[in-house]
Design a protein around this motif. Sequence first.
Motif, PDB file in Angstrom:
ATOM      1  N   TYR A   1       0.845  -1.188   0.000  1.00 26.35           N
ATOM      2  CA  TYR A   1       0.000   0.000   0.000  1.00 26.35           C
ATOM      3  C   TYR A   1       0.877   1.233   0.000  1.00 26.35           C
ATOM      4  CZ  TYR A   1      -4.214  -2.698   1.022  1.00 26.35           C
ATOM      5  OH  TYR A   1      -5.275  -3.571   0.953  1.00 26.35           O
ATOM      6  N   ASN A   2       0.612   2.143  -0.921  1.00 26.79           N
ATOM      7  CA  ASN A   2       1.251   3.459  -0.931  1.00 26.79           C
ATOM      8  C   ASN A   2       0.199   4.455  -0.471  1.00 26.79           C
ATOM      9  OD1 ASN A   2       2.857   5.675  -1.311  1.00 26.79           O
ATOM     10  ND2 ASN A   2       2.857   5.593  -3.537  1.00 26.79           N
ATOM     11  N   GLY A   3       0.233   4.771   0.831  1.00 23.66           N
ATOM     12  CA  GLY A   3      -0.868   5.530   1.405  1.00 23.66           C
ATOM     13  C   GLY A   3      -2.104   4.650   1.417  1.00 23.66           C
ATOM     14  N   MET A   4      -3.196   5.127   0.855  1.00 19.05           N
ATOM     15  CA  MET A   4      -4.427   4.341   0.763  1.00 19.05           C
ATOM     16  C   MET A   4      -4.541   3.591  -0.556  1.00 19.05           C
ATOM     17  SD  MET A   4      -5.743   4.764   3.671  1.00 19.05           S
ATOM     18  CE  MET A   4      -7.322   3.963   3.369  1.00 19.05           C
ATOM     19  N   ILE A   5      -3.528   3.725  -1.411  1.00 19.95           N
ATOM     20  CA  ILE A   5      -3.570   3.096  -2.728  1.00 19.95           C
ATOM     21  C   ILE A   5      -2.971   1.690  -2.654  1.00 19.95           C
ATOM     22  CG2 ILE A   5      -2.858   3.270  -5.138  1.00 19.95           C
ATOM     23  CD1 ILE A   5      -2.558   6.295  -4.696  1.00 19.95           C
ATOM     24  N   ARG A   6      -3.770   0.696  -2.985  1.00 19.32           N
ATOM     25  CA  ARG A   6      -3.277  -0.675  -2.994  1.00 19.32           C
ATOM     26  C   ARG A   6      -2.589  -0.951  -4.325  1.00 19.32           C
ATOM     27  NH1 ARG A   6      -6.842  -6.240  -2.131  1.00 19.32           N
ATOM     28  NH2 ARG A   6      -5.210  -7.691  -2.815  1.00 19.32           N
ATOM     29  N   GLY A   7      -1.405  -1.504  -4.255  1.00 18.50           N
ATOM     30  CA  GLY A   7      -0.656  -1.796  -5.474  1.00 18.50           C
ATOM     31  C   GLY A   7       0.130  -3.077  -5.352  1.00 18.50           C
ATOM     32  N   GLU A   8       1.019  -3.293  -6.310  1.00 17.08           N
ATOM     33  CA  GLU A   8       1.888  -4.462  -6.297  1.00 17.08           C
ATOM     34  C   GLU A   8       3.325  -4.029  -6.529  1.00 17.08           C
ATOM     35  OE1 GLU A   8       0.119  -7.110  -9.248  1.00 17.08           O
ATOM     36  OE2 GLU A   8      -0.606  -8.378  -7.604  1.00 17.08           O
ATOM     37  N   TYR A   9       4.215  -4.754  -5.909  1.00 17.24           N
ATOM     38  CA  TYR A   9       5.645  -4.533  -6.083  1.00 17.24           C
ATOM     39  C   TYR A   9       6.143  -5.627  -7.011  1.00 17.24           C
ATOM     40  CZ  TYR A   9      10.456  -3.342  -4.674  1.00 17.24           C
ATOM     41  OH  TYR A   9      11.770  -2.935  -4.652  1.00 17.24           O
ATOM     42  N   LEU A  10       6.350  -5.264  -8.273  1.00 16.32           N
ATOM     43  CA  LEU A  10       6.758  -6.216  -9.304  1.00 16.32           C
ATOM     44  C   LEU A  10       8.283  -6.312  -9.330  1.00 16.32           C
ATOM     45  CD1 LEU A  10       4.334  -5.033 -12.150  1.00 16.32           C
ATOM     46  CD2 LEU A  10       3.917  -6.759 -10.384  1.00 16.32           C
ATOM     47  N   GLN A  11       8.792  -7.536  -9.334  1.00 13.80           N
ATOM     48  CA  GLN A  11      10.234  -7.752  -9.260  1.00 13.80           C
ATOM     49  C   GLN A  11      10.698  -8.580 -10.463  1.00 13.80           C
ATOM     50  OE1 GLN A  11      11.345  -8.948  -5.137  1.00 13.80           O
ATOM     51  NE2 GLN A  11       9.193  -8.575  -4.644  1.00 13.80           N
ATOM     52  N   TYR A  12      11.555  -7.978 -11.252  1.00 15.09           N
ATOM     53  CA  TYR A  12      12.143  -8.629 -12.426  1.00 15.09           C
ATOM     54  C   TYR A  12      13.634  -8.820 -12.136  1.00 15.09           C
ATOM     55  CZ  TYR A  12       7.764  -7.094 -14.533  1.00 15.09           C
ATOM     56  OH  TYR A  12       6.438  -6.884 -14.801  1.00 15.09           O
ATOM     57  N   LEU A  13      14.023 -10.033 -11.871  1.00 12.12           N
ATOM     58  CA  LEU A  13      15.365 -10.321 -11.366  1.00 12.12           C
ATOM     59  C   LEU A  13      16.338 -10.574 -12.499  1.00 12.12           C
ATOM     60  CD1 LEU A  13      14.252 -12.744  -8.506  1.00 12.12           C
ATOM     61  CD2 LEU A  13      14.361 -10.241  -8.484  1.00 12.12           C
ATOM     62  N   GLY A  14      17.405  -9.791 -12.539  1.00 15.60           N
ATOM     63  CA  GLY A  14      18.445  -9.990 -13.538  1.00 15.60           C
ATOM     64  C   GLY A  14      19.457 -11.033 -13.074  1.00 15.60           C
ATOM     65  N   PRO A  15      20.357 -11.437 -13.954  1.00 19.74           N
ATOM     66  CA  PRO A  15      21.385 -12.412 -13.580  1.00 19.74           C
ATOM     67  C   PRO A  15      22.377 -11.825 -12.587  1.00 19.74           C
ATOM     68  CG  PRO A  15      21.856 -11.512 -15.745  1.00 19.74           C
ATOM     69  CD  PRO A  15      20.502 -10.990 -15.358  1.00 19.74           C
ATOM     70  N   LYS A  16      22.956 -12.676 -11.765  1.00 17.09           N
ATOM     71  CA  LYS A  16      23.986 -12.222 -10.838  1.00 17.09           C
ATOM     72  C   LYS A  16      25.251 -11.888 -11.608  1.00 17.09           C
ATOM     73  CE  LYS A  16      22.431 -14.847  -6.804  1.00 17.09           C
ATOM     74  NZ  LYS A  16      22.821 -15.869  -5.780  1.00 17.09           N
ATOM     75  N   PRO A  17      25.938 -10.820 -11.211  1.00 17.19           N
ATOM     76  CA  PRO A  17      27.204 -10.490 -11.889  1.00 17.19           C
ATOM     77  C   PRO A  17      28.235 -11.562 -11.593  1.00 17.19           C
ATOM     78  CG  PRO A  17      26.911  -9.110  -9.944  1.00 17.19           C
ATOM     79  CD  PRO A  17      25.632  -9.864 -10.133  1.00 17.19           C
ATOM     80  N   PRO A  18      29.174 -11.765 -12.531  1.00 21.48           N
ATOM     81  CA  PRO A  18      30.219 -12.764 -12.280  1.00 21.48           C
ATOM     82  C   PRO A  18      31.073 -12.369 -11.081  1.00 21.48           C
ATOM     83  CG  PRO A  18      30.748 -11.419 -14.199  1.00 21.48           C
ATOM     84  CD  PRO A  18      29.340 -11.073 -13.815  1.00 21.48           C
ATOM     85  N   ARG A  19      31.537 -13.347 -10.369  1.00 27.31           N
ATOM     86  CA  ARG A  19      32.372 -13.083  -9.193  1.00 27.31           C
ATOM     87  C   ARG A  19      33.736 -12.579  -9.638  1.00 27.31           C
ATOM     88  NH1 ARG A  19      32.150 -17.892  -4.882  1.00 27.31           N
ATOM     89  NH2 ARG A  19      33.241 -16.252  -3.704  1.00 27.31           N
ATOM     90  N   ARG A  20      34.210 -11.568  -8.912  1.00 29.77           N
ATOM     91  CA  ARG A  20      35.512 -11.011  -9.246  1.00 29.77           C
ATOM     92  C   ARG A  20      36.627 -11.952  -8.796  1.00 29.77           C
ATOM     93  NH1 ARG A  20      35.024  -4.632  -7.478  1.00 29.77           N
ATOM     94  NH2 ARG A  20      33.356  -4.050  -8.947  1.00 29.77           N
ATOM     95  N   GLU A  21      37.618 -12.085  -9.637  1.00 31.47           N
ATOM     96  CA  GLU A  21      38.765 -12.912  -9.266  1.00 31.47           C
ATOM     97  C   GLU A  21      39.590 -12.190  -8.193  1.00 31.47           C
ATOM     98  OE1 GLU A  21      39.543 -15.937 -10.191  1.00 31.47           O
ATOM     99  OE2 GLU A  21      37.757 -16.098 -11.460  1.00 31.47           O
ATOM    100  N   PRO A  22      39.993 -12.880  -7.136  1.00 30.67           N
ATOM    101  CA  PRO A  22      40.814 -12.216  -6.111  1.00 30.67           C
ATOM    102  C   PRO A  22      42.163 -11.798  -6.684  1.00 30.67           C
ATOM    103  CG  PRO A  22      40.745 -14.599  -5.769  1.00 30.67           C
ATOM    104  CD  PRO A  22      39.758 -14.300  -6.858  1.00 30.67           C
ATOM    105  N   ARG A  23      42.602 -10.637  -6.221  1.00 28.33           N
ATOM    106  CA  ARG A  23      43.885 -10.123  -6.696  1.00 28.33           C
ATOM    107  C   ARG A  23      45.040 -10.880  -6.050  1.00 28.33           C
ATOM    108  NH1 ARG A  23      43.131  -3.503  -6.734  1.00 28.33           N
ATOM    109  NH2 ARG A  23      41.379  -3.426  -8.218  1.00 28.33           N
TER     110      ARG A  23
END
Length: 381
Positions: A359-381
């Motif tokens: 709810y945003n104030g009295m307005i009922r809504g939805e929180y839409l989530q579009y999940l992207g891919p995880k970034p590649p893990r950085r190689e340790p220096r």
Amino acid sequence: MDRIELIAPCHFGLEAVLKREIKDLGYDIVQVEDGRVTFAADLGGIARANLFLRTAERILLKIGSFKAVTFDELFEETRKLPWENYIPKNGKFWVKKASTARSRLHSAPDIQSIVKKAMVERLKGRYHVSWFEESGDDYPVRVFILKDQVTISLDTSGTPLHKRGYRKLVSEAPIRETLAAALLMLTPWNKDRILVDPFCGSGTFLIEAAMMGKRIAPGINRSFEAENWDFVPRKTWYAAADEAGDAVLEHVQMDLQGYDKNPQMLRIARENARDAEVDDLIHFQQREVKDLRHSKPYGFIIANPPYGERLEDRKDLPELYGQMREAFDRLDTWSKYVITSYEDAEKYLGKAARKRKVYNGMIRGEYLQYLGPKPPRREPR
């Protein structure tokens, strides 16, 4: 008064976020209900909760709880509570709000009047006076009745906690600071990741993100009702303020970008960011969503686009949401989060991986989530 119970109301559906915040502060959860979390603390918790909790609407000190199905029971049980432990002889006290659900007592004005009378009767006996000047500090009382169970509390916050003090100017459909913080906390975003708001309005999402990244306590620049109460030691407020000041990260680099097609809104956003002391971390620019592009991968979008609450605006929503989809498709490695009450949003944006009712104030809504891919893990220096 070594152990007290505090009640933190929040937006419906976001209790889990607030619960996590409270536990991170080191307090034990007593109960989680729709729109409120009760937790155990000491008196220092009043100051710390008001100062640090980003998703609570206010902090209430629970005075007592009991069952009442008649006004006589409400009066007698309220009179039994130890009001003299909290309210001094010259205190100004009144029932600021009474709310009730699924209970036999349902008249808010009558509940307010009876609770006030019961408090007066209790305090008259304890202070041996026939009337009260009420010339001292304020002690606002709140009553909540659910399924005939009455909970009475003192409002330690006063002004609602979503009013941080930085947002003096707002857009036409502003999102509350507490809701913006909660929605950010529902994402895996952190201060090292790009965050873009293509409908930034008065800048709330980005300012809250900057404060989170810089570890600025949300209540650091405002006051609270309980600061003046005798039974809450002044040293607890000083200690909480020192803790908040020590936590701030002075040298932080963040990539926060806000776009809006309205130059007036951008002026407001910049001024709000300055008041929050995070304007150096946010880049605001006039740009429409159809022009949204970014050269870097794996960023985050969080957006509160127009809902079409006014009938004359609804005709523009299919084109707008279609432009959002085109922009989202260009940023195919990004994660996107959209709060909207437009019922056809998924028709144009695509089916969300996850969604949550909010709810945003009295307005009922939805929180839409579009999940992207995880970034590649950085190689340790």
